[in-house]
Design a protein around this motif. Structure first.
Motif, PDB file in Angstrom:
ATOM      1  N   GLY A 135       2.196 118.224 -81.390  1.00 43.84           N
ATOM      2  CA  GLY A 135       1.162 118.657 -80.452  1.00 43.84           C
ATOM      3  C   GLY A 135       0.977 120.162 -80.408  1.00 43.84           C
ATOM      4  N   LEU A 136       1.946 120.893 -80.945  1.00 44.34           N
ATOM      5  CA  LEU A 136       1.880 122.355 -80.874  1.00 44.34           C
ATOM      6  C   LEU A 136       1.385 122.989 -82.170  1.00 44.34           C
ATOM      7  CD1 LEU A 136       5.223 123.002 -78.959  1.00 44.34           C
ATOM      8  CD2 LEU A 136       2.923 123.567 -78.125  1.00 44.34           C
ATOM      9  N   SER A 137       0.902 122.180 -83.110  1.00 43.28           N
ATOM     10  CA  SER A 137       0.613 122.756 -84.432  1.00 43.28           C
ATOM     11  C   SER A 137      -0.404 123.895 -84.361  1.00 43.28           C
ATOM     12  CB  SER A 137       0.200 121.676 -85.430  1.00 43.28           C
ATOM     13  OG  SER A 137      -0.959 121.037 -84.955  1.00 43.28           O
ATOM     14  N   ASP A 138      -1.447 123.749 -83.532  1.00 41.56           N
ATOM     15  CA  ASP A 138      -2.435 124.839 -83.434  1.00 41.56           C
ATOM     16  C   ASP A 138      -1.834 126.082 -82.787  1.00 41.56           C
ATOM     17  OD1 ASP A 138      -4.246 123.197 -84.559  1.00 41.56           O
ATOM     18  OD2 ASP A 138      -5.416 122.830 -82.727  1.00 41.56           O
ATOM     19  N   VAL A 139      -1.058 125.861 -81.744  1.00 44.11           N
ATOM     20  CA  VAL A 139      -0.432 126.990 -81.035  1.00 44.11           C
ATOM     21  C   VAL A 139       0.516 127.733 -81.979  1.00 44.11           C
ATOM     22  CG1 VAL A 139       1.084 127.606 -79.109  1.00 44.11           C
ATOM     23  CG2 VAL A 139      -0.588 125.776 -78.825  1.00 44.11           C
ATOM     24  N   TRP A 140       1.318 126.986 -82.685  1.00 47.86           N
ATOM     25  CA  TRP A 140       2.273 127.611 -83.602  1.00 47.86           C
ATOM     26  C   TRP A 140       1.554 128.340 -84.740  1.00 47.86           C
ATOM     27  CZ3 TRP A 140       7.285 124.144 -84.423  1.00 47.86           C
ATOM     28  CH2 TRP A 140       7.971 124.078 -83.194  1.00 47.86           C
ATOM     29  N   LYS A 141       0.420 127.806 -85.152  1.00 48.37           N
ATOM     30  CA  LYS A 141      -0.351 128.473 -86.212  1.00 48.37           C
ATOM     31  C   LYS A 141      -0.856 129.836 -85.725  1.00 48.37           C
ATOM     32  CE  LYS A 141      -2.895 129.009 -89.996  1.00 48.37           C
ATOM     33  NZ  LYS A 141      -3.230 130.423 -89.804  1.00 48.37           N
ATOM     34  N   ARG A 142      -1.333 129.863 -84.470  1.00 43.58           N
ATOM     35  CA  ARG A 142      -1.798 131.146 -83.923  1.00 43.58           C
ATOM     36  C   ARG A 142      -0.653 132.151 -83.861  1.00 43.58           C
ATOM     37  NH1 ARG A 142      -4.971 128.193 -80.310  1.00 43.58           N
ATOM     38  NH2 ARG A 142      -3.552 128.510 -78.566  1.00 43.58           N
ATOM     39  N   ILE A 143       0.542 131.652 -83.533  1.00 43.04           N
ATOM     40  CA  ILE A 143       1.707 132.548 -83.495  1.00 43.04           C
ATOM     41  C   ILE A 143       2.026 133.054 -84.906  1.00 43.04           C
ATOM     42  CG2 ILE A 143       4.183 132.683 -82.967  1.00 43.04           C
ATOM     43  CD1 ILE A 143       3.597 130.676 -80.650  1.00 43.04           C
ATOM     44  N   ASP A 144       1.885 132.193 -85.911  1.00 43.53           N
ATOM     45  CA  ASP A 144       2.088 132.642 -87.308  1.00 43.53           C
ATOM     46  C   ASP A 144       1.161 133.807 -87.644  1.00 43.53           C
ATOM     47  OD1 ASP A 144       4.095 130.825 -87.938  1.00 43.53           O
ATOM     48  OD2 ASP A 144       2.681 129.300 -88.663  1.00 43.53           O
ATOM     49  N   ASP A 145      -0.086 133.718 -87.196  1.00 45.03           N
ATOM     50  CA  ASP A 145      -1.046 134.795 -87.480  1.00 45.03           C
ATOM     51  C   ASP A 145      -0.643 136.096 -86.778  1.00 45.03           C
ATOM     52  OD1 ASP A 145      -2.471 133.035 -89.019  1.00 45.03           O
ATOM     53  OD2 ASP A 145      -4.027 132.642 -87.521  1.00 45.03           O
ATOM     54  N   LEU A 146      -0.172 135.955 -85.535  1.00 41.13           N
ATOM     55  CA  LEU A 146       0.313 137.128 -84.794  1.00 41.13           C
ATOM     56  C   LEU A 146       1.473 137.791 -85.547  1.00 41.13           C
ATOM     57  CD1 LEU A 146       0.592 138.774 -82.020  1.00 41.13           C
ATOM     58  CD2 LEU A 146       2.290 137.027 -81.403  1.00 41.13           C
ATOM     59  N   VAL A 147       2.407 136.964 -85.999  1.00 41.19           N
ATOM     60  CA  VAL A 147       3.571 137.483 -86.726  1.00 41.19           C
ATOM     61  C   VAL A 147       3.126 138.208 -87.992  1.00 41.19           C
ATOM     62  CG1 VAL A 147       5.623 136.806 -88.053  1.00 41.19           C
ATOM     63  CG2 VAL A 147       5.170 135.736 -85.832  1.00 41.19           C
ATOM     64  N   PRO A 151       2.177 125.072 -71.821  1.00 48.63           N
ATOM     65  CA  PRO A 151       2.406 125.110 -73.272  1.00 48.63           C
ATOM     66  C   PRO A 151       1.260 125.723 -74.075  1.00 48.63           C
ATOM     67  CG  PRO A 151       2.241 122.831 -72.449  1.00 48.63           C
ATOM     68  CD  PRO A 151       2.295 123.720 -71.258  1.00 48.63           C
ATOM     69  N   PHE A 152       0.035 125.596 -73.567  1.00 53.42           N
ATOM     70  CA  PHE A 152      -1.111 126.047 -74.367  1.00 53.42           C
ATOM     71  C   PHE A 152      -1.709 127.348 -73.825  1.00 53.42           C
ATOM     72  CE2 PHE A 152      -0.788 121.385 -74.546  1.00 53.42           C
ATOM     73  CZ  PHE A 152      -0.404 121.268 -75.875  1.00 53.42           C
ATOM     74  N   GLU A 153      -1.080 127.904 -72.811  1.00 53.16           N
ATOM     75  CA  GLU A 153      -1.567 129.162 -72.235  1.00 53.16           C
ATOM     76  C   GLU A 153      -1.213 130.338 -73.148  1.00 53.16           C
ATOM     77  OE1 GLU A 153      -0.821 130.619 -67.979  1.00 53.16           O
ATOM     78  OE2 GLU A 153      -0.432 128.475 -67.849  1.00 53.16           O
ATOM     79  N   SER A 154      -2.022 131.420 -73.053  1.00 53.08           N
ATOM     80  CA  SER A 154      -1.665 132.593 -73.848  1.00 53.08           C
ATOM     81  C   SER A 154      -0.463 133.279 -73.194  1.00 53.08           C
ATOM     82  CB  SER A 154      -2.846 133.543 -73.967  1.00 53.08           C
ATOM     83  OG  SER A 154      -3.090 134.134 -72.722  1.00 53.08           O
ATOM     84  N   ARG A 155       0.305 133.998 -73.993  1.00 52.52           N
ATOM     85  CA  ARG A 155       1.566 134.566 -73.526  1.00 52.52           C
ATOM     86  C   ARG A 155       1.626 136.060 -73.787  1.00 52.52           C
ATOM     87  NH1 ARG A 155       5.729 130.523 -73.022  1.00 52.52           N
ATOM     88  NH2 ARG A 155       4.572 128.582 -73.013  1.00 52.52           N
ATOM     89  N   GLY A 156       2.214 136.787 -72.841  1.00 45.16           N
ATOM     90  CA  GLY A 156       2.412 138.219 -73.045  1.00 45.16           C
ATOM     91  C   GLY A 156       3.873 138.597 -73.024  1.00 45.16           C
ATOM     92  N   ASP A 157       4.751 137.615 -72.918  1.00 44.79           N
ATOM     93  CA  ASP A 157       6.192 137.882 -73.019  1.00 44.79           C
ATOM     94  C   ASP A 157       6.892 136.633 -73.542  1.00 44.79           C
ATOM     95  OD1 ASP A 157       6.648 136.098 -70.902  1.00 44.79           O
ATOM     96  OD2 ASP A 157       6.853 137.673 -69.402  1.00 44.79           O
TER      97      ASP A 157
END
Ligand SMILES: *Cc1c(COP(=O)(O)O)cnc(C)c1O
Length: 439
Positions: free
Chosen positions: A26-38, A331-337
């Motif tokens: 269920g987190l695949s999209d969220v984790w993908k966005r984190i990959d782009d950030l990294v 789980p799907f909210e944007s995060r700043g920490d």
């Protein structure tokens, strides 16, 4: 070969394992966005390494006064560039985040000046530094207030709902609290043990535009603990006077063994250096007989490690919300920490979670955490931290103020797999004790 995972490999029940697998899917999209950030932050860090011309000789130790310590100077050039500031001070002489923040505030503030917190009451361990701890007897003459600095606080920059504030409202609110030019405005981005949203870079940007236009002589100070590399730029790039943080959190990448940093305008960084060392010495002195390899390599790894911690936090949020617990951020909210709050509601649930996190740790897995009166905190805290570096909260750890609503604050995780593993163990432990959340 395809590897087929099975719950028996993890010593957890089948339904726990399946829930974890569902959450990961269920987190695949969220984790993908984190990959782009990294990816973006890794490029920013590598560019700075290249521009600093880092070589192996930068890792070498220095002794005594440390005059001409190339490793130290290179590291400070790197931090300044990565964080987008004019200058930086990165020192292993700093023991913790609190120590950095204390040194920096004492370097910037004089008797008669005012410290104005615009994000509510600051982080617990900063309260005795300011001189606002709850017990009167604990207020030290060495605190800011004890030395004649004024202190005010408001929650102007805090939005409890969306995390973003209306610019006009913000300007009006600030105007009520900024009464003199010799003010340092403190912004704590991360939430600490409070139920508010993290101050996003977007909110900080609005804030800096207003302050820069209307109060150009006022200093701005950002407590950046837990927030580094959760966005594609950092507060110094917005012109913040001083931004400070700990190396055993995000920017140390799990490798730095101690230390802290400040980044900002050169004249303010110099004031902080005078506060840490001595007027006249400033930043030219300061040696490190153990060498700088861990700090350089830690900064190199930091974007990726922060990504792992963010993925772990999203996972924990989804997993525990599926179990019926309230979690913040969702789980799907944007995060700043990298902090994840899970409201456990019952003391026995918080203890069970902390013990499961401890038991799933690489170090001291056999220890059993108990609530205790930790120095600097006003209430008992239960802490699980089986970390390689003592107290390093970029490594997966769990703190809970032992008061209702018995919230667990999960943070860090050098690998997301560690966080997933620990969450599965926690569910099995809660199930075994027949603890379920109230609905
Ligand atoms: C961790 C932290 C600090 C400093 O804490 P130390 O434990 O002394 O490193 C200060 N402010 C915030 C928001 C923090 O998260």
């Amino acid at each position: 070969m395809t590897l087929r995972l099975h719950h028996s490999q993890f010593d957890v029940s089948q339904n726990t394992f399946e829930l974890a697998q569902d959450c990961i899917a269920g987190l695949s999209d969220v984790w993908k966005r984190i990959d782009d950030l990294v990816f973006s932050n890794q490029a920013r860090v590598l560019r700075a390494f290249g521009n600093t011309r880092v070589s192996l000789s930068h890792m070498w130790p220095s002794t005594g006064y440390g005059y001409g310590d190339a490793g130290r100077d290179g590291l400070e050039q790197l931090f300044a560039e990565v964080f987008g500031g004019e200058s930086s001070l990165v020192r292993l002489a700093w023991t913790s985040g609190t120590h950095v923040l204390k040194t920096a505030l004492f370097g910037l503030l004089r008797p008669g000046d005012v410290l104005l917190s615009v994000t509510g009451t600051p982080y617990e361990t900063l309260r005795p530094v300011i001189g606002i701890s709850s017990q009167e007897s604990e207020v030290s003459g060495n605190s800011l207030i004890g030395l004649g600095v004024g202190y005010r606080e408001c929650s102007c920059l805090v939005d409890f709902e969306s995390g973003l504030i209306d610019s006009n409202d913000l300007e009006n609110a600030l105007a009520q609290h900024i009464t003199q030019d010799n003010t340092v405005i403190l912004v704590q981005r991360s939430r600490g043990y409070s139920s508010r949203k993290t101050i996003s870079m977007e909110s900080l940007k609005r804030f800096m535009e207003i302050v820069g236009r209307r109060w150009p002589n006022v200093m701005t100070f950002v407590d950046n603990c837990y927030c580094e590399f959760t966005d594609v730029y950092e507060p110094p790039a917005l012109g913040v006077s001083i931004t400070a943080g700990s190396l055993i959190k995000n920017p140390g990448g799990g490798l730095a063994a101690t230390g802290g940093y400040v980044v900002g305008h050169k004249k303010y960084v110099n004031l902080v250096a005078e506060s840490l060392y001595a007027p006249g010495l400033g930043s030219d002195a300061g040696s490190n007989p153990y060498g700088y390899r861990d700090v350089y390599q830690g900064l190199f790894l930091a974007p990726k490690v922060v990504g792992e911690a963010l993925k772990g936090a999203c996972f924990a949020s989804l997993f525990f919300s599926k179990l019926g617990y309230k979690t913040d951020p969702g789980p799907f909210e944007s995060r700043g920490d990298i902090v994840q709050q899970i409201i456990m509601e019952k003391p026995e649930a918080l203890i069970a979670l902390a013990r499961a996190v401890q038991a799933a740790s690489p170090v001291d897995s056999f220890a059993s955490p108990e609530p205790w009166d930790m120095p600097g905190y006003s209430h008992p805290v239960i802490m699980a931290a089986g970390t390689f570096v003592q107290g390093a909260s970029i490594e997966f750890s769990c703190d809970g103020p032992f008061i209702p609503p018995y919230s667990a604050y999960l943070q860090g995780g050098l690998t997301k797999e560690h966080v997933v593993y620990a969450c599965m163990k926690a569910k099995d432990a809660l199930d075994a004790l027949e603890i379920i959340p109230d609905r």
